[in-house]
Motif scaffolding. Structure first.
Motif, mmCIF file in Angstrom:
data_model
loop_
_atom_site.group_PDB
_atom_site.id
_atom_site.type_symbol
_atom_site.label_atom_id
_atom_site.label_comp_id
_atom_site.label_asym_id
_atom_site.label_seq_id
_atom_site.Cartn_x
_atom_site.Cartn_y
_atom_site.Cartn_z
ATOM 1 N N GLY A 57 0.796 -1.221 0.000
ATOM 2 C CA GLY A 57 0.000 0.000 0.000
ATOM 3 C C GLY A 57 0.825 1.266 0.000
ATOM 4 N N GLU A 58 1.680 1.436 1.001
ATOM 5 C CA GLU A 58 2.490 2.653 1.105
ATOM 6 C C GLU A 58 3.428 2.784 -0.088
ATOM 7 O OE1 GLU A 58 2.100 5.090 3.541
ATOM 8 O OE2 GLU A 58 0.371 3.813 3.940
ATOM 9 N N ALA A 59 3.793 1.664 -0.691
ATOM 10 C CA ALA A 59 4.684 1.699 -1.858
ATOM 11 C C ALA A 59 3.948 2.200 -3.102
ATOM 12 C CB ALA A 59 5.258 0.309 -2.115
ATOM 13 N N GLY A 60 2.607 2.268 -3.032
ATOM 14 C CA GLY A 60 1.847 2.818 -4.158
ATOM 15 C C GLY A 60 0.922 1.834 -4.841
ATOM 16 N N VAL A 61 0.409 0.858 -4.090
ATOM 17 C CA VAL A 61 -0.506 -0.165 -4.608
ATOM 18 C C VAL A 61 0.215 -1.048 -5.644
ATOM 19 C CG1 VAL A 61 -2.832 -0.669 -5.493
ATOM 20 C CG2 VAL A 61 -2.434 1.441 -4.215
ATOM 21 N N ILE A 62 1.165 -1.820 -5.146
ATOM 22 C CA ILE A 62 1.957 -2.726 -5.982
ATOM 23 C C ILE A 62 1.396 -4.138 -5.798
ATOM 24 C CG2 ILE A 62 4.289 -3.537 -6.550
ATOM 25 C CD1 ILE A 62 3.861 -0.391 -6.756
#
Length: 378
Positions: free
Chosen positions: A190-195
């Protein structure tokens, strides 16, 4: 008491509050998918407290549950049976497919509990986590959180861990050995940008854990509780973890987290505890929240597809109402432009725009958001 203006809040914040956050806007009221700032401007909220207000802001059933409980009992500590605690534990066990639950006050605390449980039950010491993963900011959870900028100033964190590239099974096989207590992973980062990795990644992790005796800890803090269209993000695969952590959406914004674990994996007397965890108000809020999510869960995937279709030209990564779009350096500027046009979105890591709106968001609101994004992204 009248509402504080943004300027009043900013002045107090600058003088008395440690400057750990970057912010320039105040939110003073919320209802459903809408919020209002200190000047009364209305926004469609696609941040939702960072995937927290899944039932929308101030859902009447949740508000009623909190108020009713506040009239009865606000706190009694875990020296006694706590109203609603057993009911929420039963619900958490049912939706996760685990055997027993334990509560905390946050996702970071849930991670800490999971790490403790893995260590005490396996007798092993080490952990494996993944690059760009985020599991919290307490000393324990930060140890397995990858981002060097937020972790390294606080090292040593007293936890032996190895970071492996997210999605790299060969790297994982090399990193896990006979002293690995657990492998901690997010079903979608999530924090990585929805990977979103391939499902085979999780099957591979399960296999590595089974071979080595390490526990598979799945961090569902952001992906859990209906966010992806199923109760858990990992339920999009056939993999069954050993421990699951939950928080964010569990009580509509009342601070609460949980961990759930399979059979033969539990804390024994005095191995873990917390003054506030699973208190009467949190459990009342959670019970109401889970009831609301249960009703709206079937619509989540459909709403996600509406976003996917509307934003198709930007190749969004979508699972349920968890949406990421890579836009690079202009992300902060896009975030600002959207806010000016009454839509709140959020920049996660690496130039990724993230949308995690309330699960109650309406089709009309989705269409407005899509229109604003299409306009600002050009």
């Amino acid at each position: 008491m009248g509402m504080e203006t943004t300027q009043q809040m900013k002045a107090l914040d600058e003088r008395y509050f440690m400057p750990a956050f970057s912010r320039d806007m105040a939110i003073v009221k919320g209802e459903g998918s809408k919020v209002w700032d200190g000047e009364g401007k209305e926004y469609i909220d696609c941040v939702a407290g960072i995937a927290v207000c899944s039932t929308g802001h101030c859902h009447p059933e949740v508000v009623k549950a909190i108020c009713d409980q506040a009239h009865q009992l606000i706190h009694c500590s875990n020296l006694y049976y706590v109203p609603h605690q057993g009911e929420v534990a039963k619900k958490v066990v049912e939706i996760t497919g685990m055997h027993k639950a334990f509560f905390s006050n946050s996702g970071a605390e849930a991670t800490d509990g999971a790490l403790k449980l893995a260590r005490v039950r396996t007798g092993k010491k080490k952990f494996v986590a993944f690059t760009h993963g985020f599991h919290g900011r307490t000393i324990g959870s930060l140890a397995v959180t990858h981002k060097p900028a937020i972790r390294e100033p606080f090292e040593p964190l007293g936890m032996e861990k190895t970071f492996v590239e997210y999605g790299d099974l060969e790297g994982l096989k090399k990193a896990v050995d006979s002293d690995t207590a657990g492998v901690i992973v997010e079903p979608i980062q999530g924090e990585a940008g929805v990977i979103i990795p391939p499902d085979t990644f999780f099957e591979g992790i399960r296999e590595v854990c089974d071979k080595s005796g390490a526990l598979m800890i799945v961090d569902e803090v952001q992906t859990g509780l209906g966010r992806t269209g199923k109760w858990l993000g990992i339920q999009h695969t056939k993999v069954k973890p050993d421990i699951v952590t939950l928080a964010k959406g569990i009580a509509s914004g009342f601070p609460m987290g949980a961990l759930a674990a399979r059979e033969d994996l539990e804390f024994k007397k005095s191995e873990h505890g917390s003054t506030f965890a699973g208190g009467p108000l949190a459990c009342a809020a959670s019970l109401a929240t889970l009831g609301v999510i249960e009703k709206i869960l079937p619509e989540v995937a459909v709403k996600g597809e509406r976003f996917r279709n509307g934003l198709a030209k930007y190749n969004p990564r979508v699972r349920g109402l968890m949406i990421g779009i890579t836009i690079g350096d202009k992300c902060p500027e896009i975030q600002k432009k959207c806010a000016e046009q009454g839509v709140l979105v959020n920049c996660a890591a690496d130039g990724n725009l993230r949308l995690v709106p309330p699960l109650t968001i309406s089709n009309a609101e989705i269409d407005t958001v899509v229109k604003v994004l299409n306009g600002t992204l050009g």
